[in-house]
Design an enzyme around this catalytic site. Structure first.
Site, PDB file in Angstrom:
ATOM      1  N   ARG A 150       3.197 -18.188 -32.197  1.00  0.00           N
ATOM      2  CA  ARG A 150       2.918 -17.592 -33.290  1.00  0.00           C
ATOM      3  C   ARG A 150       1.829 -18.506 -33.986  1.00  0.00           C
ATOM      4  NH1 ARG A 150       7.219 -15.847 -38.290  1.00  0.00           N
ATOM      5  NH2 ARG A 150       7.340 -14.058 -36.730  1.00  0.00           N
TER       6      ARG A 150
ATOM      7  N   HIS B  98       1.665  -7.883 -34.807  1.00  0.00           N
ATOM      8  CA  HIS B  98       3.146  -8.453 -34.357  1.00  0.00           C
ATOM      9  C   HIS B  98       3.953  -7.451 -33.526  1.00  0.00           C
ATOM     10  CE1 HIS B  98       6.594 -10.458 -35.247  1.00  0.00           C
ATOM     11  NE2 HIS B  98       6.981 -10.284 -36.471  1.00  0.00           N
TER      12      HIS B  98
ATOM     13  N   GLN C 112       7.959  -6.920 -33.323  1.00  0.00           N
ATOM     14  CA  GLN C 112       8.510  -6.004 -34.410  1.00  0.00           C
ATOM     15  C   GLN C 112       8.393  -4.679 -34.285  1.00  0.00           C
ATOM     16  OE1 GLN C 112       9.531  -8.260 -37.112  1.00  0.00           O
ATOM     17  NE2 GLN C 112      10.803  -6.484 -37.403  1.00  0.00           N
TER      18      GLN C 112
ATOM     19  N   ASP D  38       6.544  -4.166 -45.961  1.00  0.00           N
ATOM     20  CA  ASP D  38       6.347  -5.611 -45.610  1.00  0.00           C
ATOM     21  C   ASP D  38       6.121  -6.188 -47.019  1.00  0.00           C
ATOM     22  OD1 ASP D  38       6.018  -7.732 -44.626  1.00  0.00           O
ATOM     23  OD2 ASP D  38       4.567  -7.464 -43.302  1.00  0.00           O
TER      24      ASP D  38
ATOM     25  N   CYS E 221      10.492  -5.848 -41.785  1.00  0.00           N
ATOM     26  CA  CYS E 221      10.441  -6.748 -40.805  1.00  0.00           C
ATOM     27  C   CYS E 221      11.298  -7.786 -41.259  1.00  0.00           C
ATOM     28  CB  CYS E 221       9.152  -6.920 -40.662  1.00  0.00           C
ATOM     29  SG  CYS E 221       7.956  -7.661 -41.896  1.00  0.00           S
TER      30      CYS E 221
ATOM     31  N   ARG F  46      15.372  -7.191 -32.373  1.00  0.00           N
ATOM     32  CA  ARG F  46      14.316  -8.090 -31.817  1.00  0.00           C
ATOM     33  C   ARG F  46      14.744  -8.892 -30.643  1.00  0.00           C
ATOM     34  NH1 ARG F  46      10.595 -10.114 -35.551  1.00  0.00           N
ATOM     35  NH2 ARG F  46       9.862 -11.427 -33.553  1.00  0.00           N
TER      36      ARG F  46
END
Ligand code: CP
Ligand code: NVA
Length: 307
Positions: free
Chosen positions: A104, A131, A134, A226, A266, A294
């Site tokens: 990340r 991402h 996600q 988000d 998310c 996830r």
């Protein structure tokens, strides 16, 4: 030997591979601790985090552990991609010791460079542009709610950011309908959107950008949002709060969506900004199911990359 595979964005996956990963994720979820699922036994993954994380770190560490392997997590002061050491040299060290790299960071190009120099698979755990894990967790959550074979109609309310890009790519690949509602100036990048639309032309997906959230949610079976300021954009937070004020996912907006529409995020959520607590904690919210998923999709991604 098969060529090494990475997951840097959903670009690396065909529609068939996407569906196979979602199907495998359901198997992992049903048999969470089954011994025969230990496909990463005696192997090691390194997880590099140059931005904060709760969900991604815990779900990758847990996934690697439950697949029989060992995870080592490093933060930016240990690594410093491109600062302490080049991404190429980091990859050329790590590939000598570990079997998987999860990263990340800010720059997507940095992750691409790292992957190019690494003989072991690299997974993008969030960059400024993508991402993918996600979007996969969201897809699994929608499959659970609406069935894996149904065509989905998704509205994204807010910033044309990394999560929006990955969901757009997912929809383009799977032939879904996807509408982004954002304030003018906050659209996904025209270059990436052009690329995504070309994929959509083949799959039959319908991708639209509008500036009215009510228009976006009309007919949507899922409404996504988000944060308005992503990690790295903290100094823009005040301006963004003004620019996005009309883009809150609240009960008024949801009254314009079908009554059985689900809502997701998310996480982490800024309650009272992009989403109200009333909506996030409502029966329509699947945000915490998605957070759980996830774990299961990331196990399936590891399986896809290393098996
Ligand atoms: N959704 C997500 O990636 O959460 P974290 O930033 O906590 O990992
Ligand atoms: N868009 C957000 C997602 C966090 C999981 C960010 O990049 O900060």
């Amino acid at each position: 030997m098969n060529p090494k595979k990475d997951l840097l964005s959903l670009n690396e996956l065909s529609a068939g591979e996407l569906r196979a990963i979602l199907s495998q994720a359901r198997v992992f979820k049903q048999n969470r601790l089954a011994k025969e699922r230990r496909i990463f036994a005696d192997r090691t993954a390194v997880l590099i985090f140059e931005k904060p994380s709760l969900r991604t770190r815990i779900t990758f560490e847990t996934a690697v552990h439950e697949l029989g392997g060992h995870a080592i997590t490093l933060t930016s002061e240990n690594v410093g991609i491109g600062k302490r050491e080049s991404p190429e040299d980091i990859a050329r060290n790590l590939e000598r010791w570990v079997h998987l790299i999860v990263v990340r960071t800010f720059s997507h190009a940095m992750v691409e460079q790292l992957a190019k120099s690494s003989s072991v698979p690299v997974i993008n755990a969030l960059t400024d542009i993508h991402h993918p894990c996600q979007a996969l967790a969201f897809a699994l959550t929608l499959d659970e709610r609406f069935g894996a074979d149904s065509l989905k109609n998704i509205a994204f309310i807010g910033d044309g950011n990394n999560v929006c890009n990955s969901i757009a790519l997912l929809c383009a690949k799977l032939g879904y309908r996807f509408t982004v509602a954002c304030p003018p100036g906050y659209e996904p990048s025209p270059e990436l959107w052009g690329h995504i639309r070309r994929i959509a032309a083949d799959s039959g997906a319908v991708l639209t950008i509008v500036h009215d959230p009510k228009e976006a949610v009309a007919g949507a079976m899922a409404v996504y949002t988000d944060v308005w300021a992503s990690m790295g954009q903290e100094n823009e937070a005040a301006k963004r709060a003004r620019d996005f004020a009309a883009f809150q996912v609240n009960a008024d907006l949801l009254s314009c969506a079908p009554s059985d529409a689900v809502v997701s995020h998310c996480l982490p959520a800024h309650r009272g900004e992009e989403i109200t607590s009333e909506v996030l904690d409502s029966k329509q919210s699947v945000a915490f199911d998605e957070a759980e998923n996830r774990l299961h999709v990331q196990k399936a991604v590891i399986d896809h990359l290393v098996s």
